[in-house]
Design an enzyme around this catalytic site. Structure first.
Site, short mmCIF file in Angstrom:
data_model
loop_
_atom_site.label_atom_id
_atom_site.label_comp_id
_atom_site.label_asym_id
_atom_site.label_seq_id
_atom_site.Cartn_x
_atom_site.Cartn_y
_atom_site.Cartn_z
N HIS A 78 -18.86 21.55 -45.05
CA HIS A 78 -19.98 22.42 -44.74
C HIS A 78 -19.15 24.08 -45.63
O HIS A 78 -20.35 24.31 -46.24
CB HIS A 78 -19.64 22.15 -43.36
CG HIS A 78 -21.11 23.79 -42.76
ND1 HIS A 78 -22.12 23.95 -43.06
CD2 HIS A 78 -20.05 24.77 -42.11
CE1 HIS A 78 -23.01 25.08 -42.58
NE2 HIS A 78 -21.63 26.08 -42.33
N ASP A 107 -32.98 37.13 -73.84
CA ASP A 107 -32.38 35.91 -73.09
C ASP A 107 -30.76 36.33 -72.71
O ASP A 107 -30.58 37.88 -72.62
CB ASP A 107 -32.71 34.44 -73.61
CG ASP A 107 -32.03 33.79 -73.07
OD1 ASP A 107 -30.98 33.64 -72.35
OD2 ASP A 107 -32.73 32.45 -73.12
N TRP A 143 -11.61 25.41 -45.15
CA TRP A 143 -11.99 25.31 -46.74
C TRP A 143 -11.46 26.28 -46.88
O TRP A 143 -11.45 27.12 -48.56
CB TRP A 143 -13.75 26.18 -46.17
CG TRP A 143 -13.81 27.95 -46.64
CD1 TRP A 143 -13.86 28.59 -44.78
CD2 TRP A 143 -13.57 28.78 -46.74
NE1 TRP A 143 -14.04 29.66 -45.10
CE2 TRP A 143 -13.15 30.29 -46.85
CE3 TRP A 143 -13.85 28.78 -48.73
CZ2 TRP A 143 -13.56 31.32 -47.29
CZ3 TRP A 143 -13.27 29.81 -49.54
CH2 TRP A 143 -13.90 30.89 -48.89
N SER A 171 -17.46 27.11 -64.58
CA SER A 171 -18.65 27.34 -63.81
C SER A 171 -19.00 29.27 -63.69
O SER A 171 -19.13 30.08 -64.75
CB SER A 171 -19.28 26.59 -63.37
OG SER A 171 -20.80 27.86 -63.23
N SER A 172 -18.11 28.93 -62.81
CA SER A 172 -18.47 30.54 -62.48
C SER A 172 -17.97 31.43 -63.33
O SER A 172 -18.84 33.19 -63.36
CB SER A 172 -17.33 30.66 -61.03
OG SER A 172 -17.99 30.68 -60.05
N HIS A 255 -10.77 37.75 -50.63
CA HIS A 255 -11.67 38.19 -50.00
C HIS A 255 -12.24 38.51 -50.46
O HIS A 255 -13.85 38.85 -50.49
CB HIS A 255 -10.46 39.34 -49.13
CG HIS A 255 -11.36 40.27 -48.48
ND1 HIS A 255 -12.16 40.52 -46.96
CD2 HIS A 255 -12.03 41.85 -48.82
CE1 HIS A 255 -12.58 40.99 -47.06
NE2 HIS A 255 -12.96 41.81 -47.75
N GLU A 257 -14.04 37.10 -52.75
CA GLU A 257 -14.83 36.03 -52.96
C GLU A 257 -15.90 36.51 -51.75
O GLU A 257 -17.10 36.24 -52.34
CB GLU A 257 -14.56 34.56 -52.42
CG GLU A 257 -15.36 33.38 -52.38
CD GLU A 257 -16.44 33.43 -53.31
OE1 GLU A 257 -15.75 33.46 -54.60
OE2 GLU A 257 -17.10 32.41 -52.61
N TYR A 259 -17.38 39.01 -51.03
CA TYR A 259 -17.80 40.64 -51.24
C TYR A 259 -18.98 39.93 -52.85
O TYR A 259 -20.24 40.39 -53.34
CB TYR A 259 -17.30 41.10 -51.86
CG TYR A 259 -16.72 42.85 -51.07
CD1 TYR A 259 -17.44 43.28 -50.74
CD2 TYR A 259 -15.50 42.50 -50.08
CE1 TYR A 259 -17.26 43.98 -48.84
CE2 TYR A 259 -15.26 42.52 -49.16
CZ TYR A 259 -15.92 43.33 -48.45
OH TYR A 259 -15.55 44.42 -47.22
N SER A 270 -32.11 46.35 -52.09
CA SER A 270 -31.69 47.89 -53.35
C SER A 270 -33.28 47.69 -53.97
O SER A 270 -33.77 48.94 -54.02
CB SER A 270 -30.85 47.98 -54.01
OG SER A 270 -29.25 47.96 -53.04
N HIS A 304 -5.78 41.03 -43.99
CA HIS A 304 -6.60 41.51 -42.93
C HIS A 304 -6.97 39.75 -42.62
O HIS A 304 -6.97 39.54 -41.23
CB HIS A 304 -7.85 41.75 -42.79
CG HIS A 304 -8.38 41.76 -43.44
ND1 HIS A 304 -9.48 42.80 -44.34
CD2 HIS A 304 -9.54 40.50 -43.90
CE1 HIS A 304 -10.53 41.84 -44.70
NE2 HIS A 304 -9.96 41.03 -45.11
N HIS A 305 -6.86 38.82 -43.28
CA HIS A 305 -6.96 37.64 -42.70
C HIS A 305 -5.26 36.82 -41.87
O HIS A 305 -6.10 35.67 -41.93
CB HIS A 305 -7.76 36.55 -43.62
CG HIS A 305 -8.53 37.26 -44.68
ND1 HIS A 305 -10.03 37.02 -44.33
CD2 HIS A 305 -8.87 37.75 -45.31
CE1 HIS A 305 -10.95 37.36 -44.91
NE2 HIS A 305 -10.57 38.26 -45.14
N THR A 330 -19.57 50.90 -47.31
CA THR A 330 -20.61 49.54 -46.54
C THR A 330 -21.68 50.85 -45.80
O THR A 330 -22.92 51.18 -45.96
CB THR A 330 -19.88 49.41 -45.99
OG1 THR A 330 -19.31 48.49 -45.98
CG2 THR A 330 -21.35 47.76 -45.62
N LYS A 333 -24.28 52.31 -48.01
CA LYS A 333 -25.25 51.61 -48.16
C LYS A 333 -26.46 52.04 -47.05
O LYS A 333 -28.07 52.04 -47.11
CB LYS A 333 -25.08 50.56 -48.86
CG LYS A 333 -24.36 50.54 -50.21
CD LYS A 333 -23.49 48.93 -50.91
CE LYS A 333 -23.52 48.95 -52.33
NZ LYS A 333 -24.67 48.77 -52.57
N ARG A 452 -11.72 27.91 -32.86
CA ARG A 452 -12.94 27.65 -34.04
C ARG A 452 -12.24 26.16 -34.94
O ARG A 452 -11.31 25.72 -34.06
CB ARG A 452 -12.54 28.82 -35.32
CG ARG A 452 -11.43 28.80 -35.49
CD ARG A 452 -11.73 29.94 -36.95
NE ARG A 452 -12.23 29.44 -37.66
CZ ARG A 452 -12.14 29.80 -39.63
NH1 ARG A 452 -11.16 31.42 -39.80
NH2 ARG A 452 -12.91 29.69 -40.19
CU CU1 Z 1 -11.40 39.82 -45.77
#
Ligand code: CU1
Length: 527
Positions: A78, A107, A143, A171-172, A255, A257, A259, A270, A304-305, A330, A333, A452
């Site tokens: 998932h 293009d 994941w 690809s990315s 991390h 990722e 963002y 925006s 921080h993870h 943040t 924004k 979890r």
């Molecule tokens: Cu993070």
């Protein structure tokens, strides 16, 4: 071919491939954008069905729907499908459709590579999914695929998982190179960088993030591959390595990722808020700088993870302060979005409803992120459902709501028709309510101590899990409804004028780019 057809069926005139082959050979940014978006929707539906399995198992205590090993592979797949299959490709699809139109380019800069970037995805996605049918089962290590669960103790299918991740990263990276090359080289005269629509800015910055961190992910899975098959011990303490290093490498990718998944959504919001508030975006330059600061800070907060791995206190303090600092850009924004709406002539068409829900609910996810960034508090939240609640607010009511807002906003531009207003609003309210029924109680479960990634739990967690599951089934059903709204819009409806959302006097600048003609078959006028 009759002249009547030829008159408005431009791409047939050049002898370009038609039917299915049009999609296989296409190098046109609109076609490729469409392919990305539909691929993303298919992955979203498969990843969503896995979420339904998870919520069915957790509907009540005791084992009833699936066995624990399969449950673990459900949570893993998932997450992987939603991150790499649904959210990221959807953002690239939006980039393909909108960036050339918004900067006045005919293009993308590298149209043939664009074709390749997309067509890797169905194969990578299929390979990833195929692992579930292999001997020993598919990946069931979450994941984040922490070693040694993903190395020493993982099934053989993990090597196919590694290859799939490599292809997705490929690809990315190619997609990002294309975005950067397009934005830096193909802007219309007068379209200076600081005049670009915010969506283009956020994607330009996202593309740099992607190019920086996808190779790190590739390095992580390559070290996994050699640990598993070639006798190295990067992540094995028995051979002098360190499993905690895996977490450092993973989150140095992971991390930024998050963002990567949220910055383009910031861009979408925006674009939408100024349109339906009928005022130019407040603080354009500060929006650009805030996005860039967030991107920079995203590289220096990864641990921080990992507050519970046993870091030195100085490390905990550093990662805590650095993390909490992200709240500043943040907040800039969120302030700017609010100030854009201040004394605006607001109306609440479907794109605006989704954008507003984004502002409220993403910010809620941001606040719980702030709570988790505080190291001593995180010791309590770590590995609980509080974390699950947090990142689903950020990724579902954040990234996904941003994507849905974008689809509603730009569908008239893409299809020539407005989405059905009543059905769209029904979809919005159904989703906005059910998503909170789904995820809000998970805060309570986490704070009460529910871990979890478990298929079963103690009795005291029963009530809120049942509420959460009911919300989950409702939210899932709502997105099937979304599919019908999209198909209905493609097939017809109220005709959109050149100025989409005309009553709102769309403030964004787009050009009408030519109909699809770029394919691998050279158009006759160039021969
Ligand atoms: Cu993070």
């Amino acid at each position: 071919m009759s002249t009547a057809t030829a008159a408005h069926d431009d791409h047939h005139d050049h002898g370009a491939p038609a039917g299915l082959m049009r999609w296989v050979y296409t190098t046109n940014h609109k076609d490729i954008g469409t392919l990305y978006l539909w691929f993303s929707f298919v992955m979203f539906m498969i990843g969503g069905s896995f979420a339904m399995v998870i919520r069915a198992e957790l509907f009540m205590p005791g084992m009833q729907v699936v066995d624990p090993q399969f449950f673990n592979s459900m949570t893993t797949m998932h997450g992987l499908l939603m991150v790499f299959g649904a959210i990221m490709p959807a953002m690239v699809g939006l980039a393909n459709w909108q960036i050339p139109l918004m900067i006045g380019a005919p293009d993308m800069a590298l149209p043939r590579m664009n074709n390749w970037s997309f067509w890797i995805l169905p194969f990578a996605g299929t390979m990833l999914l195929s692992t579930m049918f292999m001997e020993g089962g598919g990946p069931a290590f979450g994941w984040t695929f922490y070693a040694p669960l993903s190395t020493t103790f993982a099934p053989d299918s993990t090597d196919f998982f590694i290859f799939a991740i490599h292809m997705l990263g490929f690809s990315s990276i190619m997609g990002s190179i294309n975005v950067i090359a397009t934005v830096l080289n193909m802007r219309a005269p007068g379209m200076t960088l600081m005049k670009m629509p915010l969506f283009v800015w956020t994607w330009l910055i996202t593309a740099f993030l992607l190019i920086a961190v996808m190779p790190v992910l590739a390095g992580a899975v390559t070290m996994m591959l050699t640990d598993r098959n070639f006798g190295t011990s990067f992540f094995s303490a028995a051979g002098g390595g360190d499993p905690v290093m895996f977490q450092h490498v993973f989150w140095f990718f992971g991390h930024p990722e998050v963002y990567i998944m949220i910055l383009p959504a910031f861009g979408v919001v925006s674009q939408i808020i100024p349109t339906f508030a009928r005022k130019p975006l407040f603080g354009y330059a500060s929006m650009v700088y805030a996005t860039a600061s967030i991107a920079f800070l995203s590289f220096i907060v990864w641990a921080h993870h990992m507050f519970t791995v046993g870091m030195p206190v100085a490390g905990e303090l550093y990662f805590m302060y650095a993390t909490v600092m992200i709240a500043v850009p943040t907040a800039v924004k969120v302030f700017n979005w609010a100030a854009t709406m201040w004394r605006g002539s607001m109306t609440f068409e479907p794109p605006m409803l989704w954008a507003l829900a984004f502002v409220f609910l993403f910010t809620l996810g941001g606040f719980t992120g702030l709570m988790m960034g505080v190291a001593p508090s995180d010791m309590q939240y770590h590995d609980t459902y509080f974390i699950v609640a947090h990142f689903h607010y950020v990724l579902v009511t954040g990234a996904l709501f941003g994507i849905i807002a974008a689809v509603y906003y730009w569908l008239p531009k893409w299809t020539g028709y407005y989405p059905d207003d009543r059905l769209s609003k029904l979809h919005f309210w159904w989703s906005a309510i059910s998503v909170n029924v789904l995820f809000f109680p998970q805060h309570f479960l986490g704070l009460a101590g529910m871990p979890r990634r478990i298929p079963d739990y103690s009795l005291q967690f029963a009530d809120w899990n049942m509420v959460s599951s009911i919300g989950g089934f409702a939210f899932g059903l709502g997105q099937v409804f979304f599919f019908f709204i999209i198909v209905k819009t493609i097939r017809g409806g109220e005709k959109a004028t050149d100025e989409c959302w005309e009553d709102a006097q769309g403030l964004e600048w787009t050009i009408a780019s030519p109909a699809p003609y770029h394919t691998f078959v050279t158009p006759p006028e160039i021969k």
